[in-house]
Design an enzyme around this catalytic site. Structure first.
Site, PDB file in Angstrom:
ATOM      1  N   ARG A 218      70.180  44.040  93.819  1.00  0.00           N
ATOM      2  CA  ARG A 218      68.982  43.905  93.763  1.00  0.00           C
ATOM      3  C   ARG A 218      68.567  42.646  95.038  1.00  0.00           C
ATOM      4  O   ARG A 218      67.498  42.363  95.401  1.00  0.00           O
ATOM      5  CB  ARG A 218      69.134  42.911  92.675  1.00  0.00           C
ATOM      6  CG  ARG A 218      70.077  42.049  92.386  1.00  0.00           C
ATOM      7  CD  ARG A 218      70.136  41.270  90.987  1.00  0.00           C
ATOM      8  NE  ARG A 218      70.920  40.526  90.707  1.00  0.00           N
ATOM      9  CZ  ARG A 218      71.912  40.090  90.548  1.00  0.00           C
ATOM     10  NH1 ARG A 218      72.450  41.884  90.680  1.00  0.00           N
ATOM     11  NH2 ARG A 218      73.054  39.466  91.232  1.00  0.00           N
TER      12      ARG A 218
ATOM     13  N   HIS B  86      76.623  50.058  88.934  1.00  0.00           N
ATOM     14  CA  HIS B  86      77.658  50.397  87.825  1.00  0.00           C
ATOM     15  C   HIS B  86      77.885  51.637  87.146  1.00  0.00           C
ATOM     16  O   HIS B  86      77.290  51.766  86.078  1.00  0.00           O
ATOM     17  CB  HIS B  86      78.417  49.042  87.516  1.00  0.00           C
ATOM     18  CG  HIS B  86      79.193  47.932  88.428  1.00  0.00           C
ATOM     19  ND1 HIS B  86      78.095  47.068  87.639  1.00  0.00           N
ATOM     20  CD2 HIS B  86      79.299  47.895  90.072  1.00  0.00           C
ATOM     21  CE1 HIS B  86      78.391  46.213  89.401  1.00  0.00           C
ATOM     22  NE2 HIS B  86      79.428  46.896  90.451  1.00  0.00           N
TER      23      HIS B  86
ATOM     24  N   ARG C  85      82.854  53.030  87.048  1.00  0.00           N
ATOM     25  CA  ARG C  85      82.006  52.009  88.000  1.00  0.00           C
ATOM     26  C   ARG C  85      81.342  51.972  89.537  1.00  0.00           C
ATOM     27  O   ARG C  85      80.808  51.446  89.328  1.00  0.00           O
ATOM     28  CB  ARG C  85      83.436  50.739  87.849  1.00  0.00           C
ATOM     29  CG  ARG C  85      82.329  49.855  88.698  1.00  0.00           C
ATOM     30  CD  ARG C  85      83.012  48.229  88.592  1.00  0.00           C
ATOM     31  NE  ARG C  85      83.097  47.116  89.348  1.00  0.00           N
ATOM     32  CZ  ARG C  85      81.938  45.908  88.952  1.00  0.00           C
ATOM     33  NH1 ARG C  85      81.664  46.121  87.704  1.00  0.00           N
ATOM     34  NH2 ARG C  85      81.889  45.088  89.151  1.00  0.00           N
TER      35      ARG C  85
ATOM     36  N   HIS D 134      72.450  45.662  83.622  1.00  0.00           N
ATOM     37  CA  HIS D 134      74.425  45.527  83.896  1.00  0.00           C
ATOM     38  C   HIS D 134      74.842  45.089  82.987  1.00  0.00           C
ATOM     39  O   HIS D 134      74.533  44.360  81.511  1.00  0.00           O
ATOM     40  CB  HIS D 134      74.952  44.358  84.680  1.00  0.00           C
ATOM     41  CG  HIS D 134      74.716  44.824  86.585  1.00  0.00           C
ATOM     42  ND1 HIS D 134      76.061  45.078  87.299  1.00  0.00           N
ATOM     43  CD2 HIS D 134      73.867  44.338  87.430  1.00  0.00           C
ATOM     44  CE1 HIS D 134      75.224  45.878  88.545  1.00  0.00           C
ATOM     45  NE2 HIS D 134      74.578  45.192  88.493  1.00  0.00           N
TER      46      HIS D 134
ATOM     47  N   SER E 173      76.131  39.692  97.741  1.00  0.00           N
ATOM     48  CA  SER E 173      74.950  41.240  98.360  1.00  0.00           C
ATOM     49  C   SER E 173      74.653  41.987  97.927  1.00  0.00           C
ATOM     50  O   SER E 173      75.621  43.102  97.129  1.00  0.00           O
ATOM     51  CB  SER E 173      75.604  41.597  99.701  1.00  0.00           C
ATOM     52  OG  SER E 173      76.153  40.376 100.710  1.00  0.00           O
ATOM     53  N   THR E 174      74.021  42.078  96.744  1.00  0.00           N
ATOM     54  CA  THR E 174      73.598  42.182  95.369  1.00  0.00           C
ATOM     55  C   THR E 174      73.009  44.498  95.852  1.00  0.00           C
ATOM     56  O   THR E 174      72.186  43.809  97.365  1.00  0.00           O
ATOM     57  CB  THR E 174      73.430  42.460  94.003  1.00  0.00           C
ATOM     58  OG1 THR E 174      72.104  41.554  94.543  1.00  0.00           O
ATOM     59  CG2 THR E 174      74.649  40.731  94.230  1.00  0.00           C
TER      60      THR E 174
ATOM     61  N   GLU F  76      77.982  51.538  82.653  1.00  0.00           N
ATOM     62  CA  GLU F  76      77.414  50.610  82.452  1.00  0.00           C
ATOM     63  C   GLU F  76      76.663  51.215  82.399  1.00  0.00           C
ATOM     64  O   GLU F  76      75.143  51.097  82.055  1.00  0.00           O
ATOM     65  CB  GLU F  76      77.328  49.138  82.930  1.00  0.00           C
ATOM     66  CG  GLU F  76      79.000  48.707  83.381  1.00  0.00           C
ATOM     67  CD  GLU F  76      78.791  47.332  84.678  1.00  0.00           C
ATOM     68  OE1 GLU F  76      76.796  46.580  85.034  1.00  0.00           O
ATOM     69  OE2 GLU F  76      79.540  46.739  85.232  1.00  0.00           O
TER      70      GLU F  76
ATOM     71  N   GLU G 274      72.085  40.957  82.921  1.00  0.00           N
ATOM     72  CA  GLU G 274      73.684  41.043  82.313  1.00  0.00           C
ATOM     73  C   GLU G 274      73.641  41.248  81.081  1.00  0.00           C
ATOM     74  O   GLU G 274      73.339  40.118  80.057  1.00  0.00           O
ATOM     75  CB  GLU G 274      74.939  40.531  82.760  1.00  0.00           C
ATOM     76  CG  GLU G 274      75.917  40.268  82.994  1.00  0.00           C
ATOM     77  CD  GLU G 274      76.451  41.426  83.502  1.00  0.00           C
ATOM     78  OE1 GLU G 274      77.346  42.225  83.204  1.00  0.00           O
ATOM     79  OE2 GLU G 274      76.212  40.764  84.828  1.00  0.00           O
TER      80      GLU G 274
ATOM     81  N   ASN H  54      77.756  46.865  94.013  1.00  0.00           N
ATOM     82  CA  ASN H  54      77.003  45.462  93.919  1.00  0.00           C
ATOM     83  C   ASN H  54      77.163  44.450  94.710  1.00  0.00           C
ATOM     84  O   ASN H  54      77.536  43.558  95.060  1.00  0.00           O
ATOM     85  CB  ASN H  54      76.801  45.504  92.576  1.00  0.00           C
ATOM     86  CG  ASN H  54      75.758  44.561  91.951  1.00  0.00           C
ATOM     87  OD1 ASN H  54      74.862  45.015  92.707  1.00  0.00           O
ATOM     88  ND2 ASN H  54      75.797  43.774  91.269  1.00  0.00           N
TER      89      ASN H  54
END
Lengths: 334, 315
Positions: free
Chosen positions: B172, B25, B67, B120, B169-170, B28, B182, B74
């Protein structure tokens, strides 16, 4: 200024409350929306005063952005307001001209009496009234009223000294104007405590205007004014212009705590502390305001001083008539 | 002779290839700054026996400090997106997901990276949170346990999202062992020094763990307390979809604190309180995250659970 001199001003017939000038500063967006809902239920404040509520930048609000093409709150200089709209004009320039037609024209007799423009900041600034003038007695009296009515909220008056530069913000369109800034709040977020502060602030402003219109004499006194002296940018990489340090943890969130020479300002990514090199202790604010990264401001610095304000009241109808007659006879002599 | 199977360490492959994702994002800022720093000078993230690649996943969003450009990167690593054709017509982030899948995956294959850390920030008061995608990932559980012990008395909680409907579904998820980091609260677009340093510290311990594991250290069985994602709670809205209440001042900033039935949850614009009507105590998180207004989420509820990680050792 004589001690018992009472300065008179014409009554307020039109007051504008503006929100969403920056589309992601949500307190003003939601407050204006709620006020507009209440208006639809035909709520009148009496005293023949009209309260105009405006969502300044609806497209930016819809997209949750500060602005679409350019910062709306920099589009209100006379030059920017007076051009003609071309096909490729930035959205905010077109909008500033619409707002000028609605609330102005800036500098004319038809402009609204007061523009109160609502903003949020990521900085820990509490509630601030921001103005170009430190001698607009109406604004200073409104400020003093807010301070007294909201003793639990840290409330301060910030003066941007714009003598050399022309005013460029929305609040300069009205005969009188100021921005009401509340923080800390992340952009795109609505914190209930900040909303409540903003809502109470606006209610007290409108209450004050009604009281003023009713003939109340506001006694003189003095208030603290923070006048902006300079801004400090982040240290940046010479080539990429990216920032290379963060606001120091000892400065972060310490808005309006006096900054002394050699106090920590920044902490670099490699752990080095960069210090304030000025000679004069100054008051920092807008510490780490998100939107100011692109404007090259990490922190703004101000001097604080006590400003004496005279007693004020509204002009009576006879006084207004006498003034009109005076102007007319002056014109006849010419 | 009886053998206690619980005492046998699970033999797992070495974690040779590790990536650190920042800017998934673009606004961030901790991850953006850390990855940019390490791309320029990777000394800090070098470990013996590990190949560590810092990588900016969404450069266009980083450049605009937003973002995302077209769609949330993400959420973009779905099987459909990763296999779809369309080239230049696809949204920027879908193209980007395909490229990342090529570089660090393919997702689900033996060639995929061993570990990806995805950095994040959140506007919520979540402190340091580790994001876990599977309760059966003993490697990750052991790593998270190691991190928690290393930073003590500072704390770092584990959020487990294994929910069949709420899981997403990220970026990573391309790796065999995906780890989300986070850290909050931090406004979007802002860099706070303390938040940045916390994230940096967690990564340091995470990489230390991998180095130790690859060198042959055995990690004994351990218990990890996790917060399992349960439900997504939206803001009260009117018929037009407009928000009509805010997170209640009693709930604001109280991430991870118990929320009991009857506790204040929202406050309407005219000051009325709306109470939590759930059946039991939950632990709310992601309270008032800016990016979730458009995803219809005011906060998420979680339930506390203890997971047992088996002993692990490299194969």
């Amino acid at each position: 200024m004589e001690l018992d001199e009472v300065v008179c001003f014409s009554r307020f017939s039109r007051v504008a409350i503006c929100g969403g000038t920056h589309g992601n500063e949500l307190s003003g967006v939601y407050l204006v929306r709620e006020m507009q809902k209440a208006e639809r239920k035909a709520k009148e404040r009496g005293n023949d005063m009209e309260v105009i509520t405006v969502l300044s930048n609806p497209r930016a609000v819809q997209r949750g952005l500060r602005y679409i093409d350019t910062d709306l709150n920099r589009c209100f200089t006379h030059a920017m307001l007076s051009g003609s709209n071309t096909n490729d004009a930035p959205y905010e320039i077109i909008r500033s001209r619409e707002l000028n037609a609605l609330l102005g024209p800036k500098g004319s007799r038809d402009a609204v009496d007061l523009v109160c423009d609502l903003h949020n900041t990521t900085a820990n600034m509490g509630l601030c009234l921001i103005s170009y003038s430190d001698s607009d007695w109406l604004c200073l009296h409104v400020f003093r009223h807010l301070q007294r009515q909201m003793p639990d909220v840290p409330t301060r008056f910030i003066h941007f000294n714009a003598t050399n530069k022309e005013s460029y913000s929305l609040d300069s369109v009205g005969k009188h104007g100021f921005a009401l800034e509340a923080g800390p709040q992340p952009h795109g977020v609505m914190r209930s405590n900040i909303y409540t502060t903003m809502k109470m602030g606006v209610e007290h402003v409108l209450d004050w205007v009604c009281l003023f219109n009713s003939g109340f004499v506001f006694e003189g006194g003095s208030v603290d004014v923070y006048t902006v002296v300079r801004n400090i940018d982040y240290p940046r990489d010479r080539d990429t212009h990216n920032i290379t340090a963060a606001v120091h943890p000892q400065l972060q969130d310490r808005d309006f705590c006096l900054l002394y020479p050699e106090d920590p300002l920044f902490l670099t990514l490699s752990g080095e502390t960069l210090r304030y090199k000025g000679k004069e202790p100054l008051y920092p604010f807008f510490i780490n305001e998100c939107a100011y990264y692109e404007k090259g401001i990490a922190v703004s610095l101000a001097r604080k001083r006590r400003v004496a304000i005279p007693a004020i009241r509204v002009q009576t109808e006879q006084e207004q008539q006498a003034k009109k007659d005076e102007c007319t006879s002056e014109e006849e002599e010419e | 002779v009886s053998v206690d199977l619980m005492c046998l360490a699970a033999r797992l492959d070495e974690a040779r290839r590790v990536a650190i994702f920042g800017g998934t994002h673009g606004n961030e800022m901790s991850g953006v700054m850390l990855v940019n720093l390490w791309v320029q000078n990777n000394t800090e993230v070098q470990r013996k026996g590990v190949e560590v690649q810092p990588f900016i996943t969404n450069p266009k969003a980083v450049e605009k400090c937003t973002r995302y450009v077209d769609t949330d990167l993400n959420r973009a690593f779905t099987p459909e997106n990763l296999s779809t054709l369309g080239g230049g017509d696809l949204p920027y982030e879908v193209r980007r997901a395909q490229e990342i899948n090529r570089m660090f995956g393919p997702k689900g294959s033996p060639e995929a990276y061993d570990v990806i850390f995805d950095l994040h920030n959140t506007t919520s008061n979540m402190g340091c949170t580790l994001l876990l995608e599977s309760s059966k990932d003993h490697f990750n559980l052991q790593m998270m346990n190691y991190i928690q012990k290393s930073i003590f008395p500072a704390s770092c909680l584990v959020l487990l999202n294994e929910h069949p409907l709420l899981k997403y579904s990220t970026s990573r998820s391309v790796a065999k062992h995906p780890v989300g980091l986070e850290v909050g609260p931090q406004p979007q677009g802002v860099l706070r020094s303390n938040i940045f340093e916390s994230m940096r510290d967690i990564l340091k311990h995470a990489l230390d763990f991998i180095e130790l594991f690859n060198a042959g250290m055995e990690f004994p069985p351990c218990t990890v307390e996790v917060f399992r994602l349960s439900e997504r709670i939206d803001y009260p809205r009117d018929d037009n979809g407009n928000i009509i209440a805010m997170v209640h001042p009693n709930l604001q900033d109280c991430d991870w604190e118990p929320l009991n039935p009857g506790d204040p949850m929202f406050q309407t614009f005219d000051g009325k309180t709306i109470h939590y009507q759930g059946s039991g105590t939950v632990y709310p998180t992601f309270i008032n995250e800016a990016a979730y207004y458009e995803k219809q989420q005011a906060f998420a509820t979680t339930r506390r659970e203890s997971l047992v990680a088996s002993a692990i050792r490299k194969a």
